[in-house]
Design a protein around this motif. Structure first.
Motif, PDB file in Angstrom:
ATOM      1  N   GLY A 321      38.554   7.274 -30.501  1.00  0.00           N
ATOM      2  CA  GLY A 321      39.589   8.158 -29.968  1.00  0.00           C
ATOM      3  C   GLY A 321      39.431   8.302 -28.475  1.00  0.00           C
ATOM      4  N   ARG A 322      40.353   9.003 -27.859  1.00  0.00           N
ATOM      5  CA  ARG A 322      40.278   9.223 -26.413  1.00  0.00           C
ATOM      6  C   ARG A 322      39.297  10.334 -26.085  1.00  0.00           C
ATOM      7  NH1 ARG A 322      46.690   9.144 -24.608  1.00  0.00           N
ATOM      8  NH2 ARG A 322      47.124   6.979 -25.278  1.00  0.00           N
ATOM      9  N   ARG A 323      38.779  10.265 -24.860  1.00  0.00           N
ATOM     10  CA  ARG A 323      37.875  11.301 -24.368  1.00  0.00           C
ATOM     11  C   ARG A 323      38.410  11.827 -23.033  1.00  0.00           C
ATOM     12  NH1 ARG A 323      34.454   7.794 -27.104  1.00  0.00           N
ATOM     13  NH2 ARG A 323      32.833   8.815 -28.390  1.00  0.00           N
ATOM     14  N   VAL A 324      38.400  13.132 -22.872  1.00  0.00           N
ATOM     15  CA  VAL A 324      38.884  13.715 -21.613  1.00  0.00           C
ATOM     16  C   VAL A 324      37.790  13.701 -20.553  1.00  0.00           C
ATOM     17  CG1 VAL A 324      40.627  15.174 -22.696  1.00  0.00           C
ATOM     18  CG2 VAL A 324      38.305  16.048 -22.444  1.00  0.00           C
ATOM     19  N   LEU A 325      36.525  13.607 -20.985  1.00  0.00           N
ATOM     20  CA  LEU A 325      35.388  13.574 -20.068  1.00  0.00           C
ATOM     21  C   LEU A 325      34.548  12.330 -20.352  1.00  0.00           C
ATOM     22  CD1 LEU A 325      34.222  17.294 -20.424  1.00  0.00           C
ATOM     23  CD2 LEU A 325      35.570  16.339 -18.554  1.00  0.00           C
ATOM     24  N   ARG A 326      33.776  11.925 -19.362  1.00  0.00           N
ATOM     25  CA  ARG A 326      32.877  10.793 -19.577  1.00  0.00           C
ATOM     26  C   ARG A 326      31.870  11.132 -20.672  1.00  0.00           C
ATOM     27  NH1 ARG A 326      33.041  11.698 -13.988  1.00  0.00           N
ATOM     28  NH2 ARG A 326      34.322  10.185 -12.854  1.00  0.00           N
ATOM     29  N   MET A 327      31.402  12.377 -20.652  1.00  0.00           N
ATOM     30  CA  MET A 327      30.498  12.886 -21.684  1.00  0.00           C
ATOM     31  C   MET A 327      30.506  14.403 -21.597  1.00  0.00           C
ATOM     32  SD  MET A 327      26.408  12.142 -22.290  1.00  0.00           S
ATOM     33  CE  MET A 327      26.679  10.405 -22.675  1.00  0.00           C
ATOM     34  N   ALA A 328      30.426  15.075 -22.723  1.00  0.00           N
ATOM     35  CA  ALA A 328      30.356  16.529 -22.758  1.00  0.00           C
ATOM     36  C   ALA A 328      28.923  16.934 -23.134  1.00  0.00           C
ATOM     37  CB  ALA A 328      31.351  17.087 -23.763  1.00  0.00           C
ATOM     38  N   PRO A 329      28.466  18.137 -22.685  1.00  0.00           N
ATOM     39  CA  PRO A 329      29.151  19.146 -21.869  1.00  0.00           C
ATOM     40  C   PRO A 329      29.457  18.672 -20.443  1.00  0.00           C
ATOM     41  CG  PRO A 329      27.246  20.080 -23.001  1.00  0.00           C
ATOM     42  CD  PRO A 329      27.141  18.597 -23.111  1.00  0.00           C
ATOM     43  N   LEU A 330      30.141  19.542 -19.705  1.00  0.00           N
ATOM     44  CA  LEU A 330      30.704  19.204 -18.409  1.00  0.00           C
ATOM     45  C   LEU A 330      29.680  18.659 -17.428  1.00  0.00           C
ATOM     46  CD1 LEU A 330      33.298  19.270 -16.705  1.00  0.00           C
ATOM     47  CD2 LEU A 330      32.725  21.625 -16.075  1.00  0.00           C
ATOM     48  N   HIS A 331      28.438  19.171 -17.442  1.00  0.00           N
ATOM     49  CA  HIS A 331      27.453  18.704 -16.455  1.00  0.00           C
ATOM     50  C   HIS A 331      27.164  17.215 -16.615  1.00  0.00           C
ATOM     51  CE1 HIS A 331      25.029  20.541 -19.827  1.00  0.00           C
ATOM     52  NE2 HIS A 331      24.453  19.351 -19.781  1.00  0.00           N
ATOM     53  N   HIS A 332      27.230  16.687 -17.841  1.00  0.00           N
ATOM     54  CA  HIS A 332      27.007  15.255 -18.042  1.00  0.00           C
ATOM     55  C   HIS A 332      28.166  14.423 -17.478  1.00  0.00           C
ATOM     56  CE1 HIS A 332      23.393  15.969 -20.146  1.00  0.00           C
ATOM     57  NE2 HIS A 332      23.897  16.260 -21.321  1.00  0.00           N
ATOM     58  N   HIS A 333      29.360  14.991 -17.486  1.00  0.00           N
ATOM     59  CA  HIS A 333      30.520  14.288 -16.918  1.00  0.00           C
ATOM     60  C   HIS A 333      30.284  13.990 -15.441  1.00  0.00           C
ATOM     61  CE1 HIS A 333      34.730  13.371 -15.968  1.00  0.00           C
ATOM     62  NE2 HIS A 333      34.636  14.243 -14.973  1.00  0.00           N
ATOM     63  N   PHE A 334      29.795  14.972 -14.699  1.00  0.00           N
ATOM     64  CA  PHE A 334      29.533  14.767 -13.272  1.00  0.00           C
ATOM     65  C   PHE A 334      28.328  13.846 -13.055  1.00  0.00           C
ATOM     66  CE2 PHE A 334      31.840  18.880 -13.122  1.00  0.00           C
ATOM     67  CZ  PHE A 334      32.892  18.473 -12.314  1.00  0.00           C
ATOM     68  N   GLU A 335      27.332  13.962 -13.923  1.00  0.00           N
ATOM     69  CA  GLU A 335      26.176  13.070 -13.825  1.00  0.00           C
ATOM     70  C   GLU A 335      26.599  11.613 -13.948  1.00  0.00           C
ATOM     71  OE1 GLU A 335      21.798  13.607 -15.348  1.00  0.00           O
ATOM     72  OE2 GLU A 335      23.217  14.491 -16.760  1.00  0.00           O
ATOM     73  N   LEU A 336      27.406  11.323 -14.967  1.00  0.00           N
ATOM     74  CA  LEU A 336      27.839   9.946 -15.193  1.00  0.00           C
ATOM     75  C   LEU A 336      28.847   9.496 -14.152  1.00  0.00           C
ATOM     76  CD1 LEU A 336      28.135   9.853 -19.097  1.00  0.00           C
ATOM     77  CD2 LEU A 336      26.230   9.167 -17.636  1.00  0.00           C
ATOM     78  N   GLY A 337      29.369  10.439 -13.360  1.00  0.00           N
ATOM     79  CA  GLY A 337      30.288  10.087 -12.278  1.00  0.00           C
ATOM     80  C   GLY A 337      29.580   9.700 -10.996  1.00  0.00           C
ATOM     81  N   GLY A 338      28.243   9.771 -10.997  1.00  0.00           N
ATOM     82  CA  GLY A 338      27.490   9.324  -9.831  1.00  0.00           C
ATOM     83  C   GLY A 338      26.686  10.394  -9.125  1.00  0.00           C
ATOM     84  N   ALA A 339      26.888  11.666  -9.480  1.00  0.00           N
ATOM     85  CA  ALA A 339      26.108  12.740  -8.854  1.00  0.00           C
ATOM     86  C   ALA A 339      24.720  12.789  -9.491  1.00  0.00           C
ATOM     87  CB  ALA A 339      26.806  14.079  -9.025  1.00  0.00           C
ATOM     88  N   SER A 340      23.712  13.100  -8.686  1.00  0.00           N
ATOM     89  CA  SER A 340      22.367  13.223  -9.237  1.00  0.00           C
ATOM     90  C   SER A 340      22.256  14.525 -10.030  1.00  0.00           C
ATOM     91  CB  SER A 340      21.327  13.214  -8.123  1.00  0.00           C
ATOM     92  OG  SER A 340      21.368  14.428  -7.378  1.00  0.00           O
ATOM     93  N   GLU A 341      21.232  14.588 -10.870  1.00  0.00           N
ATOM     94  CA  GLU A 341      21.020  15.794 -11.675  1.00  0.00           C
ATOM     95  C   GLU A 341      20.882  17.024 -10.795  1.00  0.00           C
ATOM     96  OE1 GLU A 341      17.836  17.529 -14.996  1.00  0.00           O
ATOM     97  OE2 GLU A 341      17.806  15.426 -14.417  1.00  0.00           O
ATOM     98  N   GLN A 342      20.103  16.905  -9.708  1.00  0.00           N
ATOM     99  CA  GLN A 342      19.887  18.048  -8.822  1.00  0.00           C
ATOM    100  C   GLN A 342      21.185  18.483  -8.145  1.00  0.00           C
ATOM    101  OE1 GLN A 342      18.092  15.118  -9.009  1.00  0.00           O
ATOM    102  NE2 GLN A 342      16.309  15.308  -7.673  1.00  0.00           N
ATOM    103  N   GLN A 343      22.029  17.531  -7.776  1.00  0.00           N
ATOM    104  CA  GLN A 343      23.294  17.870  -7.117  1.00  0.00           C
ATOM    105  C   GLN A 343      24.238  18.587  -8.060  1.00  0.00           C
ATOM    106  OE1 GLN A 343      24.072  13.868  -5.788  1.00  0.00           O
ATOM    107  NE2 GLN A 343      23.650  14.371  -3.652  1.00  0.00           N
ATOM    108  N   VAL A 344      24.254  18.177  -9.322  1.00  0.00           N
ATOM    109  CA  VAL A 344      25.091  18.872 -10.308  1.00  0.00           C
ATOM    110  C   VAL A 344      24.605  20.308 -10.473  1.00  0.00           C
ATOM    111  CG1 VAL A 344      25.860  18.927 -12.707  1.00  0.00           C
ATOM    112  CG2 VAL A 344      25.632  16.736 -11.531  1.00  0.00           C
TER     113      VAL A 344
END
Length: 364
Positions: A321-344
């Protein structure tokens, strides 16, 4: 215009200095509140809890490691997190009692504080059982979701029954601009929902080093501040309890910041959410909690949206099915978008601080 992911990726990531800066900022807010109210209501419990929890964590983390209480990392999560396997968990056992005891001593004669302490410790115990079962099964799942919700609901109903018997909760919800939302008897099912939703929202947020601990310290500080700014004298008892809970998470943050030497586990995250819910319900602060705890809300809604959209668009033939985020919860979406863990983490701390300020501006 920068996207949220690029904005987060541009943030600094020196966790030691930023954790110290966060602690000094929250301490400064507590001191400022005390000066405005001409009484030391927030600073002593915040400082005491921070120091004691830091010392106890320093003593306890090696003991948790000796007991081999190492976190099991779920395989479906970001691959970078697999290196965290074996980091001691159940750190909530070290610091939650510190916040509860110091918070309860703020006003020993206030009958609300033992009740808030009881629901917090009950939720810690549920989380501890969940963590322990996960460790003994060597899998990232402990209690079944239904079993965990049932235990949470039982403890919440017990708290709400006490509140009804002692007439500690009204049927109205205070809103900004003097507005009031009359709920009457509906306040009781809403109270149950708040307990379940807030505990599980803080639990979902506990996925990156220092994320839940930092956001929790900020939100507890915000709740304490708004309680002291209300009316003529405020509510020093519950405000002091919030300050103590903020302090215990600040002390824990010294060991939970990246790279984390200990995780709070469900033992800590469920207790954190339950304490917030209890304070908000007893002080008619549901609106401030909703605004100030916006990060927790967003994390929870991100999981709900991800699951709902996936199921609604699931192809029976492929099972996809479709996904609205790269991965949930939201913090993983930003992580997989290229931000480091500390930056998130820093980005979410900053957002929590902004939401606290907004909540203080929109005081009911």
């Amino acid at each position: 215009m920068l996207s949220p992911t690029r904005l987060i990726a541009s943030l600094p990531s020196n966790s030691r200095h930023l954790a110290l800066l966060l602690g000094l900022l929250l301490l400064g807010l507590a001191v400022a509140s005390d000066l405005l109210n001409r009484a030391p209501q927030l600073t002593p419990p915040l400082l005491a809890a921070a120091v004691v929890s830091a010392l106890l964590s320093g003593w306890g983390v090696p003991r948790l490691r000796q007991l081999k209480l190492g976190q099991v990392i779920r395989a479906e999560g970001p691959q970078a997190h697999l290196s965290k396997a074996g980091t001691p968990t159940m750190g909530g056992l070290l610091v939650v009692p510190v916040g509860v005891i110091i918070g309860a001593l703020v006003a020993p004669s206030d009958e609300r504080l033992p009740a808030v302490a009881a629901i917090t410790l009950a939720s810690m115990a549920i989380g501890a059982v969940d963590d322990w079962r996960s460790l003994t099964k060597h899998h990232n799942t402990g209690l079944t979701p239904r079993g965990k919700l049932l235990l949470q609901a039982i403890s919440a109903v017990a708290f709400l029954a006490w509140a009804a018997y002692e007439q500690q909760m009204g049927g109205d919800i205070a809103l900004p601009l003097g507005w009031v939302l009359p709920l009457g008897l509906l306040i009781w099912p809403l109270g149950l929902f708040v307990f379940l939703a807030e505990s599980n929202a803080t639990n979902l947020t506990d996925g990156l080093d220092g994320l839940a601990a930092g956001c929790g310290a900020i939100v507890f500080s915000g709740l304490g501040l708004q309680l002291m700014l209300r009316g003529h004298e405020g509510d020093p008892a519950l405000a002091g309890f919030c300050a103590a809970m903020a302090g215990c998470w600040l002390g824990f943050l010294l060991f939970n910041r990246h790279p984390a030497r200990v995780f709070m586990g469900d033992t800590g995250s469920l207790a954190m959410g339950a304490a917030m819910a209890a304070v908000a319900l007893l002080s008619n602060s549901l609106w401030p909690l909703l605004v100030m705890g916006g990060v927790f809300l967003a994390e929870s809604l991100s999981v709900i949206a991800q699951v709902w959209v996936f199921k609604a668009t699931k192809n029976p033939a492929t099972g996809q099915g479709r996904r609205v985020l790269r991965m949930a919860p939201l913090h993983h979406h930003f992580e997989l978008g290229g931000a480091s863990e500390q930056q998130v983490v820093v980005g979410f701390w900053a957002l929590s601080l902004i939401l606290v300020v907004l909540g203080l501006v929109l005081l009911p």
